[in-house]
Scaffold this motif. Structure first.
Motif, PDB file in Angstrom:
ATOM      1  N   SER A 108       0.806  -1.259  -0.041  1.00  0.00           N
ATOM      2  CA  SER A 108      -0.118   0.061   0.004  1.00  0.00           C
ATOM      3  C   SER A 108       0.947   1.019   0.020  1.00  0.00           C
ATOM      4  CB  SER A 108      -0.818   0.121   1.218  1.00  0.00           C
ATOM      5  OG  SER A 108      -1.726  -1.187   1.094  1.00  0.00           O
ATOM      6  N   ALA A 164       0.013   5.125   0.953  1.00  0.00           N
ATOM      7  CA  ALA A 164      -0.752   6.392   1.311  1.00  0.00           C
ATOM      8  C   ALA A 164      -0.194   7.706   1.155  1.00  0.00           C
ATOM      9  CB  ALA A 164      -0.980   6.131   2.831  1.00  0.00           C
ATOM     10  N   ARG A 192      -6.057   1.503  -7.460  1.00  0.00           N
ATOM     11  CA  ARG A 192      -6.075   2.630  -6.438  1.00  0.00           C
ATOM     12  C   ARG A 192      -7.510   3.077  -6.027  1.00  0.00           C
ATOM     13  NH1 ARG A 192      -3.875   7.535  -9.861  1.00  0.00           N
ATOM     14  NH2 ARG A 192      -4.294   8.607  -7.993  1.00  0.00           N
ATOM     15  N   ASP A 193      -7.203   3.640  -4.617  1.00  0.00           N
ATOM     16  CA  ASP A 193      -8.817   4.019  -4.353  1.00  0.00           C
ATOM     17  C   ASP A 193      -8.661   5.460  -3.809  1.00  0.00           C
ATOM     18  OD1 ASP A 193     -11.008   4.816  -2.582  1.00  0.00           O
ATOM     19  OD2 ASP A 193     -10.939   2.661  -1.357  1.00  0.00           O
ATOM     20  N   ASN A 194      -9.278   6.479  -4.682  1.00  0.00           N
ATOM     21  CA  ASN A 194      -8.838   7.629  -4.500  1.00  0.00           C
ATOM     22  C   ASN A 194      -9.722   8.365  -3.347  1.00  0.00           C
ATOM     23  OD1 ASN A 194      -7.198   7.907  -6.875  1.00  0.00           O
ATOM     24  ND2 ASN A 194      -9.038   8.511  -8.247  1.00  0.00           N
ATOM     25  N   ALA A 195     -10.598   7.804  -2.945  1.00  0.00           N
ATOM     26  CA  ALA A 195     -11.383   7.981  -1.794  1.00  0.00           C
ATOM     27  C   ALA A 195     -10.448   7.838  -0.553  1.00  0.00           C
ATOM     28  CB  ALA A 195     -12.736   7.289  -1.412  1.00  0.00           C
ATOM     29  N   LYS A 196      -9.415   7.002  -0.599  1.00  0.00           N
ATOM     30  CA  LYS A 196      -8.586   6.578   0.548  1.00  0.00           C
ATOM     31  C   LYS A 196      -7.126   6.991   0.218  1.00  0.00           C
ATOM     32  CE  LYS A 196     -11.067   2.627   2.135  1.00  0.00           C
ATOM     33  NZ  LYS A 196     -10.891   1.162   2.469  1.00  0.00           N
ATOM     34  N   ASN A 197      -7.012   7.923  -0.763  1.00  0.00           N
ATOM     35  CA  ASN A 197      -5.530   8.475  -1.082  1.00  0.00           C
ATOM     36  C   ASN A 197      -4.665   7.310  -1.178  1.00  0.00           C
ATOM     37  OD1 ASN A 197      -6.983  11.056  -1.256  1.00  0.00           O
ATOM     38  ND2 ASN A 197      -5.478  11.885  -0.162  1.00  0.00           N
ATOM     39  N   THR A 198      -4.907   6.105  -1.635  1.00  0.00           N
ATOM     40  CA  THR A 198      -3.995   5.076  -1.635  1.00  0.00           C
ATOM     41  C   THR A 198      -4.066   4.300  -2.872  1.00  0.00           C
ATOM     42  OG1 THR A 198      -4.782   4.865   0.733  1.00  0.00           O
ATOM     43  CG2 THR A 198      -3.599   2.835  -0.270  1.00  0.00           C
ATOM     44  N   TYR A 248      -2.427   0.489  -4.460  1.00  0.00           N
ATOM     45  CA  TYR A 248      -1.943  -0.843  -4.313  1.00  0.00           C
ATOM     46  C   TYR A 248      -1.193  -1.357  -5.142  1.00  0.00           C
ATOM     47  CZ  TYR A 248      -6.025   0.126  -0.973  1.00  0.00           C
ATOM     48  OH  TYR A 248      -6.774   0.704   0.112  1.00  0.00           O
TER      49      TYR A 248
END
Length: 125
Positions: free
Chosen positions: A21, A23, A72-78, A80
């Motif tokens: 991950s 962040a 990627r998960d843009n809501a989590k700023n992450t 993978y």
């Protein structure tokens, strides 16, 4: 400037899996194309995988294609990196990187603007 913090590295046996991950700080993560690179001892840093800012486009090095998946998960700023079927030659320090502008994915290390500190991945046989 964006701060990037990688996690998820470790020691795994051949054939095993890890998920890295990365962040990111800041409110504009969704505008950054992102990439993963790695550097083994005595070798130059090499491209692993990259993803566009929307996640709709991805690219992979031939050596990891079919085994690694970037997402990627843009809501989590992450972002993978799912790594499956790991091999000893995957052993390296893995870095994530952010590019401030762009609409696609990018495979050149020189195109990225900020880097994380890296996380060690060791694949034992």
């Amino acid at each position: 400037q964006v701060q990037l913090v990688e996690s998820g590295g470790g020691l795994v046996q051949v054939g095993g899996s890890l998920r890295l991950s990365c962040a990111a700080s800041g409110r504009t993560f969704s505008t950054y194309p992102m990439g993963w690179f790695r550097q083994a001892p005595g070798k130059e840093r090499e491209f692993v995988a990259a993803i566009s800012r929307s996640g709709g486009s991805t690219g992979y090095a031939d050596s990891v294609k079919g085994r690694f998946t970037i997402s990627r998960d843009n809501a989590k700023n992450t972002v993978y990196l799912q790594m499956n079927s790991l091999k000893p030659e995957d052993t390296a320090v893995y870095y994530c990187a952010a590019k401030y502008r762009g609409y696609t994915y990018y495979i050149g290390a020189s195109e990225y603007d900020d880097w994380g500190q890296g996380t060690q991945v060791t694949v034992s046989s």
